[in-house]
Scaffold this motif. Structure first.
Motif, PDB file in Angstrom:
ATOM      1  N   GLY A   1       0.809  -1.203   0.000  1.00 44.55           N
ATOM      2  CA  GLY A   1       0.000   0.000   0.000  1.00 44.55           C
ATOM      3  C   GLY A   1       0.845   1.257   0.000  1.00 44.55           C
ATOM      4  O   GLY A   1       0.600   2.200  -0.774  1.00 44.55           O
ATOM      5  N   TYR A   2       1.861   1.301   0.854  1.00 44.57           N
ATOM      6  CA  TYR A   2       2.731   2.478   0.886  1.00 44.57           C
ATOM      7  C   TYR A   2       3.558   2.592  -0.388  1.00 44.57           C
ATOM      8  O   TYR A   2       3.803   3.695  -0.888  1.00 44.57           O
ATOM      9  N   GLU A   3       3.994   1.467  -0.912  1.00 48.39           N
ATOM     10  CA  GLU A   3       4.775   1.512  -2.145  1.00 48.39           C
ATOM     11  C   GLU A   3       3.965   2.126  -3.284  1.00 48.39           C
ATOM     12  O   GLU A   3       4.462   2.992  -4.020  1.00 48.39           O
ATOM     13  N   ARG A   4       2.716   1.703  -3.430  1.00 46.22           N
ATOM     14  CA  ARG A   4       1.865   2.281  -4.468  1.00 46.22           C
ATOM     15  C   ARG A   4       1.666   3.779  -4.244  1.00 46.22           C
ATOM     16  O   ARG A   4       1.701   4.576  -5.188  1.00 46.22           O
ATOM     17  N   LEU A   5       1.461   4.156  -2.987  1.00 45.78           N
ATOM     18  CA  LEU A   5       1.225   5.561  -2.673  1.00 45.78           C
ATOM     19  C   LEU A   5       2.474   6.395  -2.938  1.00 45.78           C
ATOM     20  O   LEU A   5       2.405   7.457  -3.571  1.00 45.78           O
ATOM     21  N   PHE A   6       3.640   5.933  -2.463  1.00 43.79           N
ATOM     22  CA  PHE A   6       4.888   6.671  -2.703  1.00 43.79           C
ATOM     23  C   PHE A   6       5.145   6.838  -4.199  1.00 43.79           C
ATOM     24  O   PHE A   6       5.513   7.923  -4.665  1.00 43.79           O
ATOM     25  N   ARG A   7       4.961   5.748  -4.951  1.00 49.93           N
ATOM     26  CA  ARG A   7       5.257   5.814  -6.377  1.00 49.93           C
ATOM     27  C   ARG A   7       4.314   6.796  -7.084  1.00 49.93           C
ATOM     28  O   ARG A   7       4.730   7.561  -7.955  1.00 49.93           O
ATOM     29  N   ALA A   8       3.040   6.763  -6.714  1.00 53.80           N
ATOM     30  CA  ALA A   8       2.085   7.694  -7.336  1.00 53.80           C
ATOM     31  C   ALA A   8       2.458   9.144  -7.033  1.00 53.80           C
ATOM     32  O   ALA A   8       2.392  10.014  -7.908  1.00 53.80           O
ATOM     33  N   ILE A   9       2.853   9.402  -5.794  1.00 49.97           N
ATOM     34  CA  ILE A   9       3.232  10.765  -5.408  1.00 49.97           C
ATOM     35  C   ILE A   9       4.505  11.200  -6.120  1.00 49.97           C
ATOM     36  O   ILE A   9       4.587  12.289  -6.689  1.00 49.97           O
ATOM     37  N   VAL A  10       5.522  10.338  -6.097  1.00 51.07           N
ATOM     38  CA  VAL A  10       6.809  10.696  -6.711  1.00 51.07           C
ATOM     39  C   VAL A  10       6.657  10.873  -8.217  1.00 51.07           C
ATOM     40  O   VAL A  10       7.157  11.838  -8.800  1.00 51.07           O
ATOM     41  N   GLU A  11       5.957   9.956  -8.871  1.00 50.05           N
ATOM     42  CA  GLU A  11       5.798  10.062 -10.319  1.00 50.05           C
ATOM     43  C   GLU A  11       4.931  11.253 -10.679  1.00 50.05           C
ATOM     44  O   GLU A  11       5.171  11.935 -11.683  1.00 50.05           O
ATOM     45  N   GLY A  12       3.900  11.540  -9.871  1.00 52.22           N
ATOM     46  CA  GLY A  12       3.088  12.723 -10.114  1.00 52.22           C
ATOM     47  C   GLY A  12       3.893  13.987  -9.957  1.00 52.22           C
ATOM     48  O   GLY A  12       3.771  14.938 -10.726  1.00 52.22           O
ATOM     49  N   GLN A  13       4.743  14.002  -8.948  1.00 53.60           N
ATOM     50  CA  GLN A  13       5.608  15.162  -8.713  1.00 53.60           C
ATOM     51  C   GLN A  13       6.543  15.381  -9.888  1.00 53.60           C
ATOM     52  O   GLN A  13       6.702  16.488 -10.397  1.00 53.60           O
ATOM     53  N   ARG A  14       7.165  14.283 -10.358  1.00 55.63           N
ATOM     54  CA  ARG A  14       8.137  14.416 -11.448  1.00 55.63           C
ATOM     55  C   ARG A  14       7.473  14.907 -12.725  1.00 55.63           C
ATOM     56  O   ARG A  14       8.003  15.749 -13.439  1.00 55.63           O
ATOM     57  N   SER A  15       6.311  14.380 -13.039  1.00 54.76           N
ATOM     58  CA  SER A  15       5.667  14.741 -14.295  1.00 54.76           C
ATOM     59  C   SER A  15       5.263  16.204 -14.310  1.00 54.76           C
ATOM     60  O   SER A  15       5.381  16.883 -15.325  1.00 54.76           O
ATOM     61  N   VAL A  16       4.785  16.721 -13.170  1.00 55.06           N
ATOM     62  CA  VAL A  16       4.360  18.115 -13.136  1.00 55.06           C
ATOM     63  C   VAL A  16       5.559  19.053 -13.025  1.00 55.06           C
ATOM     64  O   VAL A  16       5.589  20.115 -13.644  1.00 55.06           O
TER      65      VAL A  16
END
Length: 383
Positions: free
Chosen positions: A348-363
Motif C-alpha cells: 500500500g505504501y509503495e503504491r502511494l509513494f510511487r504515485a506521489i513521486v511520479e506525479g511530482q516528477r511529471s508536473v
C-alpha cells in the motif's frame, strides 16, 4: 547526531522496477523496534524492514540503537528521551536534526511519523508524506489542517479520515504486523485479556466489569508509567482487582504474545474514536477473537461474527465475551493474514509513494515548483 551505514541487507531476487530512495523519520521517544511499549515505533520498524525487503533504499532517522534493515541510520539522540514523552523540546531538536541530515541526502520521498518534522516540508524539494497515527480533531487536527498541501497525509483508517476532511489526505493504508511472529493457538485458556495503556479511553475498568458480569476471569497487562496512567489505575482499576481480575504488569513482546495466544477473547471496550487499535490485529493473528464497541476503526478491523464480535453498547459486552469462544480461531488468523500482514501494508505504501513521486516528477518537468497532490485521492492509492 550521527549517521551510519548499516550492514548490507539481503535484497529480493527480483527487486521492484525503479526502486525508490525513501527517508523514514521515526518519533524520537523509543528505539526501533521498541523493546516494550511503542505502537507507532513497531509499525515504523516493520515498514522500514518491509520496504527494504522489497528492494527500496531506506534511510531511517531515529533515537538510540536500531535493529532494522535500513541501509542508513541517522541517530539524533544516543538514548531515546522516553522519560520526557510529550514534552516539546525533544520533538523540536529531533525535527531540526532530521531536517539538516535529510538536506544532505538524495532521496525521492520523506515519510515522516514525527509531530514537529512536517513543519519543514514546505521548504523541501521532495514530497513529504505524513502518516496520521493519532487523533485528527482538536489542536493536532488544526495543526495538520494548517499544513495544507505542504504534506501529503495518509490515514490509517477510513474512520480517521472521515473525522477531518480538511486535512490533505492522499490515501489510506491500514497498519499491519508480522503475522508470522505471533503464535497461533486453537486451544484457549478460560480467561479474557485486556491489553493496552491504562486510560479511561481504553476502558480497562469496563473490561473488568464486563468479564465479571459474564463469570469469566480477566487478565490485564499494560503501561502505567505516566502520572495520569498511575492515577487512573489506582482510582479505577486497583479497587476492581481480585481473584477473577489479575494485573500482570507491562508486557514485553514475549509476554504479550503468550497472553494474546492463550486468551479466549480480547476485551476492547474502547471509549474514543481510536484511529487504529494494533492490539486487535495482534489478537486475531494469535487466533483470538476481539470483542469490541463500534468506535473508531473497530468496524474496519474486526470481521463481525468471524474474527470477533462488535456490540453496540456495554450492556451486550458480557454476553459477547461468553459467545466469543464459539468463533473459529483459524478464521481469526486468516483475517489477519489477508488484511493486516506486513506485505499488505508495504504494498500500500509503495503504491502511494510511487504515485506521489511520479506525479511530482511529471508536473515539475513542466512547471518547476512542487504541485498540490490533492488529486491523488482520486487515483486509488489506498490500500
Amino acid at each position: 547526531m550521527t549517521v551510519s551505514d548499516a550492514p548490507p541487507i539481503p535484497r529480493p531476487a527480483r527487486p521492484p522496477r525503479d526502486a525508490l530512495r525513501i527517508a523514514v523519520v521515526a518519533p524520537p521517544w523509543f528505539e526501533l523496534p521498541p523493546r516494550g511499549y511503542g505502537g507507532i515505533e513497531s509499525v515504523v520498524a516493520d515498514l522500514v524492514d518491509s520496504l527494504a525487503e522489497r528492494g527500496h533504499e531506506v534511510t531511517l532517522v531515529g533515537s538510540g540503537h536500531h535493529r532494522t534493515r535500513a541501509a542508513r541510520f541517522v541517530r539524533v539522540f544516543d538514548e531515546p528521551p522516553s522519560e520526557r514523552l510529550g514534552t516539546p523540546a525533544p520533538e523540536v531538536i529531533h525535527a531540526a536534526a532530521a531536517g539538516a541530515a535529510l538536506a544532505e541526502l538524495d532521496v525521492d520521498v520523506v515519510h515522516d511519523h514525527s509531530l514537529a518534522g512536517p513543519l519543514l516540508a514546505r521548504g523541501r524539494r521532495v514530497p513529504t508524506v505524513v502518516t496520521m497515527h493519532g487523533p485528527v480533531d482538536g489542536e493536532q487536527g488544526e495543526y495538520f489542517t494548517a499544513l495544507g498541501d505542504s504534506v501529503d497525509v495518509v490515514a490509517i483508517s477510513d474512520a480517521q479520515r472521515r473525522l477531518n476532511p480538511g486535512i490533505n489526505w492522499v490515501g489510506r493504508v491500514h497498519n499491519a504486523i508480522d503475522v508470522s511472529s505471533f503464535p497461533f493457538r486453537a486451544d484457549k485458556d478460560d480467561h479474557v485479556l485486556w491489553l493496552g495503556r491504562f486510560s479511561p479511553d481504553k476502558g480497562p475498568h469496563l473490561a473488568i466489569d464486563a468479564a465479571r458480569a459474564a463469570g469469566l476471569r480477566i487478565v490485564l497487562a499494560g503501561k502505567r508509567s505516566e502520572p495520569a496512567e498511575r492515577e487512573f489505575f489506582e482510582r479505577e482499576v486497583r479497587p476492581r482487582l481480585g481473584r477473577d481480575a489479575e494485573y500482570v504488569g507491562e508486557a514485553d513482546a514475549a509476554l504479550k504474545r503468550e497472553l494474546l495466544a492463550s486468551a479466549r477473547a480480547l476485551a476492547f471496550p474502547i471509549q474514543w474514536e481510536e484511529p487504529f487499535g494494533m492490539v486487535m490485529i495482534e489478537a486475531m493473528a494469535c487466533g483470538t477473537p476481539v470483542v469490541a464497541l463500534p468506535r473508531g476503526s473497530v468496524p474496519e478491523v474486526v470481521d463481525h461474527g468471524r474474527s470477533g464480535l462488535v456490540v453496540r453498547d456495554l450492556a451486550d459486552f458480557p454476553a459477547a465475551l461468553s459467545l466469543a469462544a464459539d468463533l473459529d480461531p483459524a478464521a481469526c488468523r486468516r483475517h489477519a493474514e489477508r488484511n493486516f500482514d506486513l506485505p499488505v501494508m508495504a504494498a500500500g505504501y509503495e503504491r502511494l509513494f510511487r504515485a506521489i513521486v511520479e506525479g511530482q516528477r511529471s508536473v515539475r518537468a513542466l512547471t518547476g515548483p512542487r504541485p498540490s497532490l490533492r488529486r491523488l485521492r482520486e487515483r486509488g492509492v489506498s490500500a
